[in-house]
Each structure stands twice: as structure tokens, then as C-alpha cells.
Design an enzyme around this catalytic site. Structure first.
Site, PDB file in Angstrom:
ATOM      1  N   SER A 192       7.197  12.435 -11.191  1.00 48.50           N
ATOM      2  CA  SER A 192       6.104  13.408 -10.995  1.00 48.50           C
ATOM      3  C   SER A 192       4.777  12.957 -11.612  1.00 48.50           C
ATOM      4  CB  SER A 192       6.505  14.791 -11.510  1.00 48.50           C
ATOM      5  OG  SER A 192       7.629  15.269 -10.781  1.00 48.50           O
ATOM      6  N   GLU A 233      18.168   7.370  -6.878  1.00 49.89           N
ATOM      7  CA  GLU A 233      18.612   7.848  -5.560  1.00 49.89           C
ATOM      8  C   GLU A 233      19.593   6.861  -4.920  1.00 49.89           C
ATOM      9  OE1 GLU A 233      14.682   8.537  -3.994  1.00 49.89           O
ATOM     10  OE2 GLU A 233      14.419  10.170  -5.449  1.00 49.89           O
ATOM     11  N   ASN A 241       6.347   4.219  -4.536  1.00 49.90           N
ATOM     12  CA  ASN A 241       7.652   4.150  -3.874  1.00 49.90           C
ATOM     13  C   ASN A 241       7.627   5.180  -2.747  1.00 49.90           C
ATOM     14  OD1 ASN A 241      10.288   4.233  -3.054  1.00 49.90           O
ATOM     15  ND2 ASN A 241      11.103   5.030  -4.986  1.00 49.90           N
TER      16      ASN A 241
HETATM   17  P1  13P Z   1       7.997  11.386  -7.727  1.00 50.22           P
HETATM   18  O1  13P Z   1       6.720  10.749  -8.190  1.00 50.22           O
HETATM   19  O2  13P Z   1       7.888  11.996  -6.358  1.00 50.22           O
HETATM   20  O3  13P Z   1       8.536  12.338  -8.765  1.00 50.22           O
HETATM   21  O4  13P Z   1       9.080  10.218  -7.566  1.00 50.22           O
HETATM   22  C1  13P Z   1       9.289   9.353  -8.628  1.00 50.22           C
HETATM   23  C2  13P Z   1      10.145   8.251  -8.155  1.00 50.22           C
HETATM   24  O5  13P Z   1      11.327   8.433  -7.907  1.00 50.22           O
HETATM   25  C3  13P Z   1       9.532   6.930  -7.964  1.00 50.22           C
HETATM   26  O6  13P Z   1      10.488   5.953  -7.783  1.00 50.22           O
END
Ligand code: 13P
Length: 251
Positions: A209, A97, A9
Site C-alpha cells: 500500500s 501471491e 508490480n
Molecule cells: P499494493 O501496493 O497494491 O499494496 O501491492 C503491493 C505489492 O504486492 C507489490 O508487489
């Protein structure tokens, strides 16, 4: 065992220069049909070109959200048929988000997911708890509520789920294997109760993460059918390392 899906993503990252990363990832994927599926959800502005460059390779391209309507007076929004026409095969819906930054409720997420399916896309529906919800012991209740609302009107073989604890997104904090196993098992049980046998094969991705250093520990966990990767999907080497960790499980 479900074929794993390793999905990136890119969020609001990526200019034309970054299409080089799309090419590098596409070139680094295994050709075998038993290999994990690979997907990059890029910004809408890059979708058509990314899809053109990935065409003929094993890499799929997806969008990051879609409107619930096919067209109309919705300034700034992108519809599912638009994403499909631009070359998408998947679209993320209900990312935290979007839920928190754009007020997308479970009802809206379900409507977006249905619109995606109607357009021939596979929605990746995200659920996850906040840190407060986890520390107060409400995690499974929250997940249950999100699943109940966000899957409304969907058939079991038409979507993918992603468990993304909000406190693990972009923070470098990763849920422990025990925490991941507990929530994924709970989601599987929910899917089986709701859909019966077909609920056993709905893919459930972990996100938060995920990186080359922890992929080999997380991806083999029971009911983890792949990953949804933010930051580490922006670098071809990191994405491919996670993909290879998944591929190593299938051989
Ligand atoms: P990160 O891998 O940067 O923590 O983001 C996870 C995420 O929101 C994927 O949709």
C-alpha cells in the site's frame, strides 16, 4: 546511501492499451545518474513491447516470476532466459501471491532466483509475514526463516530484497514507520551476518500500500532502499509521484 529503486508490480493487470502508461512513466523520469532507478514488472504478454517502448529511457522492465529450469515440459511457465530475451532486466521471485497461490516454498524461490541470476536478471526476492504471524509476535522469526531459505546459493550483489507484510498488500493498510524500520534493520543485520560487508549494500524495498500520500514518510526510513508498488504503479501520475518523492531524497 544506496541509489533508491522504485519498482512497480502490475500483477495480472495490463493490456496493450496500457503501454501508454509505460510511455508516460518513461517520459517522466529524471535523466540524472544519481536519480532513483525505475522499474515496471509487467505481465509476460506485454514484456517485449514494454521493453521496446522503454528502450533508450531510464525505465527498466521486469517480469513477475520465472521457472527454476531454463526450458522443458512446464506448461504455462516462463523461464528466466525467456524473460531476458524479451527485454527484462529484473524479475520478482517469491511474491506472497505466488507463495500462497502457487505453493512456492523458500526452496523453490531460491531456485528461481538462482535461475534469474544465471540468465543475467536481478531477482527481487519477497519476504513478509501474515497478520496472524505479526499479532502472535512471530514476525522476525518468519522473516529470518524466509531469508535463510530463499537466499540459498546467492551472491550478495546479485539480488534485491523486498519486505512486503501480507496484511498491507492491496489493503490500504500500511505498516507504521516503526514496524518498517524494525524489519528492515533486522533484514540488514541478517545480510551483514550472512555476507559480511557486501550485505550492507543489498537493496531492501518496502512494499504494501505504498502510495503518493505515504511515500515521503516511508522512503527516508533507514534501510529502506526503495519501494515495490502494486496498485499505485498502474497510474503514471501515482508512480511518478512516488518516484519524485524518492528523487527528492537524493538531491
Ligand atoms: P499494493 O501496493 O497494491 O499494496 O501491492 C503491493 C505489492 O504486492 C507489490 O508487489
Amino acid at each position: 546511501m544506496n541509489r533508491k529503486l522504485i519498482a512497480g508490480n502490475w500483477k495480472m493487470n495490463g493490456l496493450r492499451v496500457d503501454l501508454q502508461t509505460v510511455r508516460e512513466i518513461a517520459a517522466g523520469l529524471a535523466a540524472s545518474t544519481a536519480a532513483p532507478e525505475a522499474l515496471l514488472c509487467v505481465p509476460a504478454t506485454l514484456l517485449a513491447e514494454a521493453a521496446r517502448q522503454a528502450s533508450g529511457t531510464a525505465l527498466c522492465i521486469g517480469g513477475q516470476t520465472c521457472h527454476s529450469q531454463e526450458k522443458g515440459a512446464y506448461t504455462g511457465d516462463v523461464s528466466a532466459p525467456m524473460l531476458k530475451e524479451a527485454g527484462a532486466g529484473f524479475v520478482i521471485t517469491g511474491h506472497s501471491e505466488r507463495r500462497t497461490g502457487h505453493g512456492e516454498t523458500d526452496e523453490i524461490v531460491a531456485a528461481q532466483a538462482r535461475a534469474a541470476v544465471n540468465a543475467g536478471l536481478t531477482p527481487i526476492i519477497c519476504v513478509g509475514e501474515t497478520l496472524d504471524e505479526r499479532t502472535s509476535g512471530a514476525t522476525l522469526k518468519v522473516i529470518e526463516g524466509q531469508l535463510t531459505g530463499s537466499l540459498d546459493g546467492l551472491e550478495p550483489n546479485s539480488f534485491v530484497l523486498a519486505y512486503e507484510p501480507l496484511w498491507a498488500i492491496g489493503t490500504g493498510k500500511v505498516a507504521t514507520p516503526a514496524q518498517i524500520a524494525e524489519v528492515h534493520a533486522f533484514i540488514r543485520q541478517f545480510l551483514e551476518q550472512r555476507f559480511g560487508k557486501p550485505g550492507q549494500t543489498v537493496k531492501i524495498l518496502y512494499g504494501g500500500s505504498l502510495n503518493p500520500g505515504n511515500a515521503a514518510e516511508i522512503l527516508p526510513i533507514s534501510n529502506v532502499d526503495g519501494g515495490l508498488i502494486g496498485g499505485a504503479s498502474l497510474k503514471a501520475g501515482d508512480f511518478l509521484a512516488i518516484y519524485n518523492a524518492a528523487a527528492a531524497l537524493t538531491v
